[in-house]
Design a protein around this motif. Structure first.
Motif, mmCIF file in Angstrom:
data_model
loop_
_atom_site.group_PDB
_atom_site.id
_atom_site.type_symbol
_atom_site.label_atom_id
_atom_site.label_comp_id
_atom_site.label_asym_id
_atom_site.label_seq_id
_atom_site.Cartn_x
_atom_site.Cartn_y
_atom_site.Cartn_z
ATOM 1 N N LYS A 110 -49.200 -54.571 71.277
ATOM 2 C CA LYS A 110 -48.082 -55.508 71.366
ATOM 3 C C LYS A 110 -47.880 -56.238 70.047
ATOM 4 N N ASP A 111 -48.978 -56.662 69.431
ATOM 5 C CA ASP A 111 -48.890 -57.446 68.202
ATOM 6 C C ASP A 111 -49.216 -56.650 66.939
ATOM 7 N N HIS A 112 -50.000 -55.576 67.082
ATOM 8 C CA HIS A 112 -50.541 -54.935 65.885
ATOM 9 C C HIS A 112 -50.343 -53.419 65.829
ATOM 10 N N LYS A 113 -49.342 -52.902 66.502
ATOM 11 C CA LYS A 113 -49.139 -51.454 66.486
ATOM 12 C C LYS A 113 -48.901 -50.928 65.080
ATOM 13 N N SER A 114 -48.210 -51.696 64.249
ATOM 14 C CA SER A 114 -47.854 -51.231 62.906
ATOM 15 C C SER A 114 -49.078 -50.905 62.058
ATOM 16 N N VAL A 115 -50.130 -51.717 62.164
ATOM 17 C CA VAL A 115 -51.318 -51.460 61.349
ATOM 18 C C VAL A 115 -52.034 -50.193 61.809
ATOM 19 N N TYR A 116 -51.994 -49.900 63.114
ATOM 20 C CA TYR A 116 -52.590 -48.660 63.611
ATOM 21 C C TYR A 116 -51.762 -47.441 63.186
ATOM 22 N N LEU A 117 -50.456 -47.598 63.141
ATOM 23 C CA LEU A 117 -49.602 -46.515 62.649
ATOM 24 C C LEU A 117 -49.905 -46.219 61.188
ATOM 25 N N ALA A 118 -50.087 -47.275 60.395
ATOM 26 C CA ALA A 118 -50.421 -47.088 58.975
ATOM 27 C C ALA A 118 -51.783 -46.413 58.825
ATOM 28 N N ALA A 119 -52.735 -46.810 59.661
ATOM 29 C CA ALA A 119 -54.067 -46.200 59.613
ATOM 30 C C ALA A 119 -54.011 -44.720 59.978
ATOM 31 N N LEU A 120 -53.225 -44.377 60.986
ATOM 32 C CA LEU A 120 -53.078 -42.978 61.388
ATOM 33 C C LEU A 120 -52.346 -42.182 60.311
ATOM 34 N N ALA A 121 -51.372 -42.799 59.659
ATOM 35 C CA ALA A 121 -50.652 -42.127 58.568
ATOM 36 C C ALA A 121 -51.616 -41.725 57.458
ATOM 37 N N VAL A 122 -52.525 -42.620 57.102
ATOM 38 C CA VAL A 122 -53.510 -42.345 56.056
ATOM 39 C C VAL A 122 -54.465 -41.226 56.489
ATOM 40 N N GLU A 123 -54.894 -41.259 57.744
ATOM 41 C CA GLU A 123 -55.805 -40.212 58.217
ATOM 42 C C GLU A 123 -55.117 -38.849 58.246
ATOM 43 N N CYS A 124 -53.845 -38.814 58.595
ATOM 44 C CA CYS A 124 -53.097 -37.543 58.573
ATOM 45 C C CYS A 124 -52.972 -37.006 57.150
ATOM 46 N N ILE A 125 -52.659 -37.886 56.204
ATOM 47 C CA ILE A 125 -52.555 -37.475 54.795
ATOM 48 C C ILE A 125 -53.903 -36.959 54.301
ATOM 49 N N HIS A 126 -54.962 -37.687 54.603
ATOM 50 C CA HIS A 126 -56.295 -37.280 54.153
ATOM 51 C C HIS A 126 -56.684 -35.926 54.743
ATOM 52 N N THR A 127 -56.426 -35.737 56.040
ATOM 53 C CA THR A 127 -56.792 -34.476 56.690
ATOM 54 C C THR A 127 -55.976 -33.317 56.143
ATOM 55 N N TYR A 128 -54.688 -33.544 55.884
ATOM 56 C CA TYR A 128 -53.876 -32.492 55.255
ATOM 57 C C TYR A 128 -54.480 -32.087 53.916
ATOM 58 N N SER A 129 -54.937 -33.072 53.134
ATOM 59 C CA SER A 129 -55.492 -32.756 51.814
ATOM 60 C C SER A 129 -56.773 -31.934 51.935
ATOM 61 N N LEU A 130 -57.582 -32.215 52.974
ATOM 62 C CA LEU A 130 -58.816 -31.453 53.183
ATOM 63 C C LEU A 130 -58.501 -30.008 53.584
ATOM 64 N N ILE A 131 -57.519 -29.846 54.472
ATOM 65 C CA ILE A 131 -57.121 -28.498 54.896
ATOM 66 C C ILE A 131 -56.695 -27.674 53.692
ATOM 67 N N HIS A 132 -55.862 -28.254 52.838
ATOM 68 C CA HIS A 132 -55.381 -27.523 51.667
ATOM 69 C C HIS A 132 -56.463 -27.352 50.605
ATOM 70 N N ASP A 133 -57.318 -28.351 50.421
ATOM 71 C CA ASP A 133 -58.417 -28.223 49.455
ATOM 72 C C ASP A 133 -59.344 -27.055 49.791
ATOM 73 N N ASP A 134 -59.525 -26.803 51.079
ATOM 74 C CA ASP A 134 -60.462 -25.763 51.522
ATOM 75 C C ASP A 134 -59.892 -24.347 51.425
ATOM 76 N N LEU A 135 -58.601 -24.230 51.171
ATOM 77 C CA LEU A 135 -57.958 -22.913 51.142
ATOM 78 C C LEU A 135 -58.532 -22.021 50.040
ATOM 79 N N PRO A 136 -58.452 -20.692 50.213
ATOM 80 C CA PRO A 136 -58.958 -19.773 49.185
ATOM 81 C C PRO A 136 -58.375 -20.004 47.791
ATOM 82 N N ALA A 137 -57.114 -20.410 47.714
ATOM 83 C CA ALA A 137 -56.489 -20.649 46.415
ATOM 84 C C ALA A 137 -56.960 -21.939 45.762
ATOM 85 N N MET A 138 -57.629 -22.788 46.528
ATOM 86 C CA MET A 138 -58.094 -24.074 46.000
ATOM 87 C C MET A 138 -59.631 -24.033 45.872
#
Length: 307
Positions: free
Chosen positions: A71-99
């Motif tokens: 009710k009061d703090h949804k925005s901060v959790y959205l920002a936290a999830l946004a960062v975790e999604c970005i970080h996880t995307y970077s790990l997926i791509h870092d692990d690729l054969p081309a990387m």
């Protein structure tokens, strides 16, 4: 009895994971091969350290809630999830054969091994775009808040931050420079590792009403945490093991990557680590709103971690 910092870390992770499990059911629906790959990587463990930075930069540990309050703090959790999604995307791509071409991440098969290379690429793309969508959902009375949050995440993850650092790392690996390796090493890690860490702290801080008066010291502290994190990572790649790390150790040396132990030797790298730890603590010691268990305990936690 847990130490105060450990309690904060545990509570912060529980808060984020609770929001993550409830919110991602809707976010990654309907179930497809792509959403399955996204959730596989997002749920593959990890310390959730960057979302924890977002939460504690906002809540400041002294008023960290015991349960999520959307009710009061949804925005901060959205920002936290946004960062975790970005970080996880970077790990997926870092692990690729081309990387980095790795087959283990967080103790599990990497996304392209578990699924296939094309699916992993698209899963990473999905998580990247979802991150900015999540920031667009932030509720704020200040019309500049969403714009600022998008710019902060882009600066940390985009062409001037994490992506540029990754590119510089690849270029250095393929064509090692013969001079000025110290500044090259600093540049790579400030961008590749440090930029997203700084963005995590700044996002949480930006959602506070007093964000302007804290922004400069938060930025300086976050930069030091990023440096400390990377030096420790480089040391662990030499001294760690697969069971603790959850990924293949010794790959940096085999790939000829520019690292702190490789460039300066292990003894000097460890001295740099200790100096960075002390500097991070000193930055927040004299700031009342940051002189708390989380900001004082975090540098020691990072320096002593095993994975």
């Amino acid at each position: 009895m847990l130490a105060p910092f450990s309690e904060i870390l545990k509570t912060s992770k529980q808060l984020f994971d609770s929001f993550f499990e409830s919110y991602t059911k809707e976010l990654f629906s309907p179930n497809t091969r792509i959403t399955e790959a996204c959730l596989y990587s997002l749920r593959a463990g990890g310390k959730r350290i960057r979302p924890i930075f977002v939460l504690n930069s906002f809540f400041n540990s002294s008023n960290l809630p015991e349960e999520i309050n959307l009710k009061d703090h949804k925005s901060v959790y959205l920002a936290a999830l946004a960062v975790e999604c970005i970080h996880t995307y970077s790990l997926i791509h870092d692990d690729l054969p081309a990387m980095d071409n790795d087959d283990t991440r967080r103790g599990l098969p990497t996304c392209h091994i578990q699924f296939d290379e094309a699916t992993a690429i698209l899963a990473g793309d999905t998580l990247n775009s979802i991150s900015f969508y999540l920031l667009s959902l932030i509720e704020a009375t200040d019309s500049n808040t969403i714009r600022d949050c998008i710019q902060i995440l882009h600066a940390g993850a985009g062409i001037q931050g994490m992506i540029l650092g990754q590119m510089e790392d690849i270029e250095e690996e393929k064509n090692p420079s013969s001079k000025d390796k110290e500044s090259k090493l600093t540049s790579i890690h400030e961008k590749k590792t440090g930029a997203l860490i700084e963005a995590s702290f700044l996002l949480g801080n930006r959602l506070r009403p007093d964000w302007k008066e804290r922004n400069s010291v938060i930025s300086s502290y976050a930069k030091e945490i990023g440096l400390l994190f990377q030096i420790t990572d480089d040391i662990l790649d030499v001294e760690g093991n697969l069971e603790d790390l959850g990924k293949t150790p010794g790959k940096d040396a085999k790939a000829g990557k520019l690292t702190y132990p490789g460039l300066y030797g292990m003894d000097t790298a460890k001295r740099f680590k200790n100096e960075s730890l002390e500097k991070a603590i000193s930055l927040v010691t004299g700031v009342p709103s940051l002189n708390n268990e989380f900001f004082l305990g975090l540098p020691k936690y990072i320096a002593e971690r095993k994975n």
